[in-house]
Structures are given as C-alpha cells and as structure tokens.
Design an enzyme around this catalytic site. Structure first.
Site, short mmCIF file in Angstrom:
data_model
loop_
_atom_site.label_atom_id
_atom_site.label_comp_id
_atom_site.label_asym_id
_atom_site.label_seq_id
_atom_site.Cartn_x
_atom_site.Cartn_y
_atom_site.Cartn_z
CG ASP A 47 9.20 -3.40 8.43
OD1 ASP A 47 9.55 -3.19 9.61
OD2 ASP A 47 8.06 -3.21 8.01
CG ASP A 375 -2.06 4.16 0.79
OD1 ASP A 375 -2.89 3.24 0.81
OD2 ASP A 375 -1.32 4.37 -0.19
O1 LIG Z 1 6.21 -4.80 5.54
C1 LIG Z 1 6.44 -3.77 4.92
C2 LIG Z 1 6.05 -3.58 3.57
C3 LIG Z 1 6.35 -2.38 2.93
N1 LIG Z 1 7.00 -1.40 3.60
C4 LIG Z 1 7.33 -0.11 2.91
O2 LIG Z 1 6.16 0.46 2.40
C5 LIG Z 1 6.45 1.25 1.27
C6 LIG Z 1 5.48 0.95 0.15
O3 LIG Z 1 5.56 -0.39 -0.23
P1 LIG Z 1 5.73 -0.86 -1.75
O4 LIG Z 1 5.78 -2.33 -1.75
O5 LIG Z 1 6.83 -0.11 -2.38
O6 LIG Z 1 4.34 -0.41 -2.34
P2 LIG Z 1 3.99 0.56 -3.57
O7 LIG Z 1 2.86 -0.08 -4.32
O8 LIG Z 1 5.16 0.97 -4.34
O9 LIG Z 1 3.46 1.79 -2.73
C7 LIG Z 1 2.21 2.44 -2.85
O10 LIG Z 1 1.16 1.69 -2.27
C8 LIG Z 1 1.28 1.39 -0.89
C9 LIG Z 1 0.00 0.72 -0.44
O11 LIG Z 1 -0.17 -0.51 -1.08
C10 LIG Z 1 1.50 2.66 -0.07
O12 LIG Z 1 1.75 2.32 1.26
C11 LIG Z 1 2.68 3.41 -0.62
O13 LIG Z 1 2.94 4.58 0.10
C12 LIG Z 1 2.39 3.74 -2.08
O14 LIG Z 1 3.47 4.49 -2.64
C13 LIG Z 1 7.91 0.98 0.90
O15 LIG Z 1 8.69 2.09 1.33
C14 LIG Z 1 8.23 -0.26 1.70
O16 LIG Z 1 9.56 -0.27 2.08
C15 LIG Z 1 7.38 -1.57 4.92
O17 LIG Z 1 7.99 -0.69 5.53
N2 LIG Z 1 7.08 -2.74 5.55
#
Ligand SMILES: O=c1ccn([C@@H]2O[C@H](COP(=O)(O)OP(=O)(O)O[C@H]3O[C@H](CO)[C@@H](O)[C@H](O)[C@H]3O)[C@@H](O)[C@H]2O)c(=O)[nH]1
Ligand SMILES: [Mn+2]
Length: 491
Positions: A47, A375
């Site tokens: 993204d 999720d």
């Molecule tokens: O516009 C976006 C925003 C995020 N992501 C991806 O989504 C994932 C999770 O995002 P992150 O900001 O790292 O969130 P975390 O809080 O670390 O992740 C937890 O919480 C998220 C929900 O808030 C879930 O989607 C994730 O799987 C879970 O590991 C990462 O691989 C990002 O690269 C995208 O592909 N597009």
C-alpha cells in the site's frame, strides 16, 4: 493424497515504518516453508507503492535461490535470515555445513547492503537491477494505477521456489481504500484469478515463520474429517513476539488475549481472528455457510446476482464459483499457464479501486469494512454464519513478530484496537445480533462482548487502580471505618 494449494498474503503499507528488509525476511521465511513449492503462491500487497519494496523483493528472490535449498538441506528452523544469522552456528557441525553457513551469511549481508544503499541513495539504483521500475517514476502514492509484477512463476516444480507476486493496488483520492481490509480483498481477488488456492494464509509483513511446518499442521486440521472438522472456517495461530520487552510493561504482547482467552474459547466456537498467522478456507471468505451445498456452484445464481456479489470480472466470477467445489483437483479453473495475459489483465481489473462499487465486497464477502479492527469483525461475521475456528499453538511458535517497544507507539496501537472493537460492538454485525439472528453461540457472544468492551473497561479499571493512591494521599478510606455512624449504631 495430494497437498492442497495455499495462497499466502503479506501486507505492507509504509516503507519507512515497515522497512523493506523486514518484509523481505518475512517473505523469505514464507518461501522456504516445508511444503511443495508448486502449491504455494506468495502475494505481497504494497500500500506504500514503493519502488524500494519491489527492488528489495527482487533482490531477495535472487538470494532465495540459494537460501531455500540451504534451509531444506540442513533442516533450518528459523528461515528468516536476519534472525538465523543473529546466533553463531553450532560448534560441532560438519565442515561442509560451516562453509555453507559462512557463504550464505556473506550473501545475506550483501543483500542487506544493497537494500540499505538503495534506501539511502534513492535515485541512483535504477540501472542494471534486472527489473523495470519505470511504473514508479513520479508516482503519487495516494493516487496511482495498479502495479502488478510477477517476480517468479513456479512451473509446477515442487522443490523450486513458490510463485512470488508483487501488487500495489490502484489508489484514487475519490475512493476509500479501507486500509488493510481493502488490501486483503484485492489480494483475494488477484490470487483468485491467478492461482485460486482453496486455502489462504495471511501474515503481516513483520511476522516471520518460526516453525516451517506450520502449513502442514494447518492442513491436517482442515483435512482431518475424522473428528468432524468440516465446519472449521479458519485456523488461527497465536501472535508471539521475538523482541518483547521484559515483563511486557505495555501489555502489547497479547498474552492474556492469546494464551488464556484464545485457548479458553477453543471450547466454544473457537478463537477470534487475529489478523495475522491465520489460515482461511477461500470459500468461507466468499460467504459460504458450513454444511451447505454451494448456491453459486449449482448454477442457480443468475448472472446479475453473480455480478452483484463478486463484481464485473468474468474471470474472477468463474474462479469464485470454482472455489466452492469440494474436490478442486478435478480439471476446471484455474487453467494451465496461470500467468497468461488474459489472467494478468483480469488481475489488473480486479485490483482497481472502483471494482467493489455496488458489490458485496466488504459487506458480505471478503474482509469486512467498518472497523479498524477488521480482523475481529471478519472473524465474527464468519462465526455468525456457524463456522468454528481452531487455535493452533505450535512449539516452537508458528510465527514471530515485533511489538512496539515505545510507550507512545503502544498507546496508539491500543487506541486503534479499542476504537476498532467499539466499532464492531456498535455495528450491524454486533455479536448480540449474531446470536439472536445468526448462528453465533451465546457463550461465544459473551466472550466477544468481553473483548469488544475492553476499551470501555479502562474507565472502571483505572479508577480502581487509582483509588488506593488517592486514599493514601488524602488520608481517607473507601471502605467504611469502624467508627462510621452506620457501623456503630449497628453494634
Ligand atoms: O492501509 C493499510 C494499513 C495497514 N496495512 C497492513 O496491515 C498490517 C497491520 O497493520 P499495523 O499497523 O501493523 O497494525 P498492528 O496493530 O501491528 O496489527 C494488528 O492489528 C491489526 C488491526 O488493527 C490487524 O490487522 C493485524 O493483523 C494485527 O497484527 C500491516 O502488515 C500493514 O502493512 C495495509 O496493508 N494497508
Ligand atoms: Mn504491525
């Protein structure tokens, strides 16, 4: 029995916050899984639309050609090279192994160096890298066409490399892109028209494989009909972290949620979906109900209905219909020559940002929109249809990721989760409706309510934690004292 195919989705969104070397390590560990390579398709959604990420993946692919045989020959456990090379080799290993280890370490350091150099010198790395990055020149990352690159196509060879596909979906200022949920839906469609595997594994870009047998374990769960497991919609592994701070001061290692709560609800309908380290049946994401004959497969659905559900792409609709088949090894979709022009055109079409308009993507099928915790919402919708889920806690843990180590980053993350949970609670998919009108068990509903009210509970919990301190400072008591009038009159 033949191994079923598995499509793997990796999401990355920002090359600064999620450095490409981290994504590269995750991808290398996935490509080296203990599973026939011709049954795996690895899809990376970017993204951030970053040429650097694509460059890094392409360099990683060159390294993968020596890394994967090395891992398989010596049965390496941790197949993310940065972690593997962080400890010295075993002293009593053979000379051959020690030589190979040294060669691979040098090669990995070269790969790291190239990516670092590219990062620091953004303009000077366009020549002689073996991949065309012209599509990225002067690109606006918030408004750009789809970029899909097939970095590697596996020609049906089981001990080679899995397919590797890079996707940066179309972005437009006029359309909402729905963050990760939007990216996952694009990945579902693009993989649908290219490989259409019946199972999908998704991982965040910072979660590498720590147990290379994880796919085999997950497939055992799905395929083991002995214990009447046909109604298993998804298999969730717990989130574990390699860089967690001692004693988990910020509570972001999710010990309670995964270790206790996750195992606890195994006795009900199974764990919630945690966004990473999870395997889904593809048809479950296409709104299939358990133990039902597929409506779309029987040819009952009109063309209009198919378009309304899956969108305008005929190639995709065909692939989706095929995904409902129980025996997918028979001839049908996808045809041979997966990456032919027709399928790649279809992939570009379904990755477009207007594709979902007037369809059920995000409302009924795929990853559900409406919460930043997409999720949990998506898992809840699946369980409301009656599916169960399984908690797959392996030893060693299946995946390891990184958790924020700073207070502010942790607070932001938890604020996002808490907000996302409340968005699920006050949503038409709320667990209470799921129990009243759907197939969510009422105790499962109670478990969801416990989780979704997590943010709200902070108010009484904080008051409870502050009260003793307040009483000490003001020399007051929050329990009645013996001299209090009510107590003395009682005696
Ligand atoms: O516009 C976006 C925003 C995020 N992501 C991806 O989504 C994932 C999770 O995002 P992150 O900001 O790292 O969130 P975390 O809080 O670390 O992740 C937890 O919480 C998220 C929900 O808030 C879930 O989607 C994730 O799987 C879970 O590991 C990462 O691989 C990002 O690269 C995208 O592909 N597009
Ligand atoms: Mn993350």
């Amino acid at each position: 029995m033949e191994f079923p195919a598995v499509d793997i989705f990796v999401t990355t969104a920002d090359p600064v916050l999620e450095p490409p070397i981290i994504t590269v390590n995750t991808v290398l560990s996935l490509m080296a899984l203990d599973y026939p390579a011709n049954k795996l398709g690895c899809y990376i959604s970017d993204d951030g639309c970053s040429a650097l990420t694509l460059f890094a993946l392409n360099e990683a692919l060159k390294f993968a050609k020596i890394w994967i045989p090395f891992c398989k020959r010596y049965d390496v456990q941790v197949r993310a090279p940065f972690m593997y090379f962080s400890t010295p080799p075993h002293l009593h290993s053979s000379t051959q192994f020690l030589n190979d280890w040294e060669t691979l370490k040098v090669e990995y350091e070269k790969l790291e160096g190239k990516i670092k150099e590219a990062e620091e010198n953004r303009n000077g790395w366009n020549e002689e890298i073996g991949i065309d990055l012209a599509a990225f020149s002067n690109i606006n990352t918030k408004h750009h066409p789809t970029i899909i690159k097939t970095l590697w196509e596996n020609k049906e060879v089981s001990d080679e490399l899995p397919h590797l596909i890079y996707i940066s979906r179309e972005k437009s200022l006029k359309h909402h892109h729905h963050y990760k949920a939007g990216a996952m839906n694009v990945l579902t469609r693009v993989s649908g028209v290219l490989t259409n595997a019946p199972y999908i594994l998704n991982v965040d870009c910072d979660m590498f494989v720590n147990n290379p047998q994880v796919v085999l374990h997950a497939m055992c769960v799905f395929l083991n009909s002995k214990y009447d497991l046909e109604d298993i919609g998804y298999v969730q592994t717990p989130q574990c972290f390699y860089d967690g701070l001692k004693d988990d001061p910020f509570g972001n290692q999710l010990v309670v949620v995964f270790e206790y709560f996750g195992r606890g609800i195994m006795g009900l309908q199974g764990p919630f979906y945690g966004g990473t380290g999870c395997f889904h049946r593809r048809k479950v994401l296409y709104a299939q109900f358990p133990h039902h004959t597929a409506y779309f497969l029987n040819g009952k659905a009109s063309e209009q209905e198919l378009i309304k559900t899956f969108g305008y792409s005929k190639t995709f609709t065909k692939s989706a219909t095929y995904a409902f088949k129980d025996d997918q090894n028979t001839s049908g979709y996808p045809p041979k020559g997966l990456f032919n022009t027709n399928n790649l055109d279809a992939a570009n079409h379904v990755a477009g940002c207007g594709y979902e308009i007037s369809t059920t993507w995000g409302s009924k099928i795929g990853w559900i929109y409406g919460s930043t915790s997409e999720d949990v919402l998506t898992g809840l919708v699946i369980q409301t249809r009656g599916w169960r889920s399984i908690f797959l806690a392996l030893n060693p843990p299946a995946f390891l990721g990184c958790a924020p180590s700073q207070l502010v980053a942790s607070l932001n993350q938890q604020k996002r989760w808490a907000t996302g949970f409340l968005q699920v609670l006050f949503n038409k998919h709320c667990p209470i409706f799921g129990t009243l009108f759907g197939k969510l068990q009422w105790r499962q509903c109670a478990a969801y309510l416990w989780m979704l009210t997590w943010g709200l509970r902070s108010i009484p919990e904080l008051s409870y934690a502050l009260l003793p301190a307040y009483c000490l400072i003001t020399n007051s008591s929050f329990f009645p004292t013996v001299s209090t009038i009510h107590i003395t009159t009682f005696f």
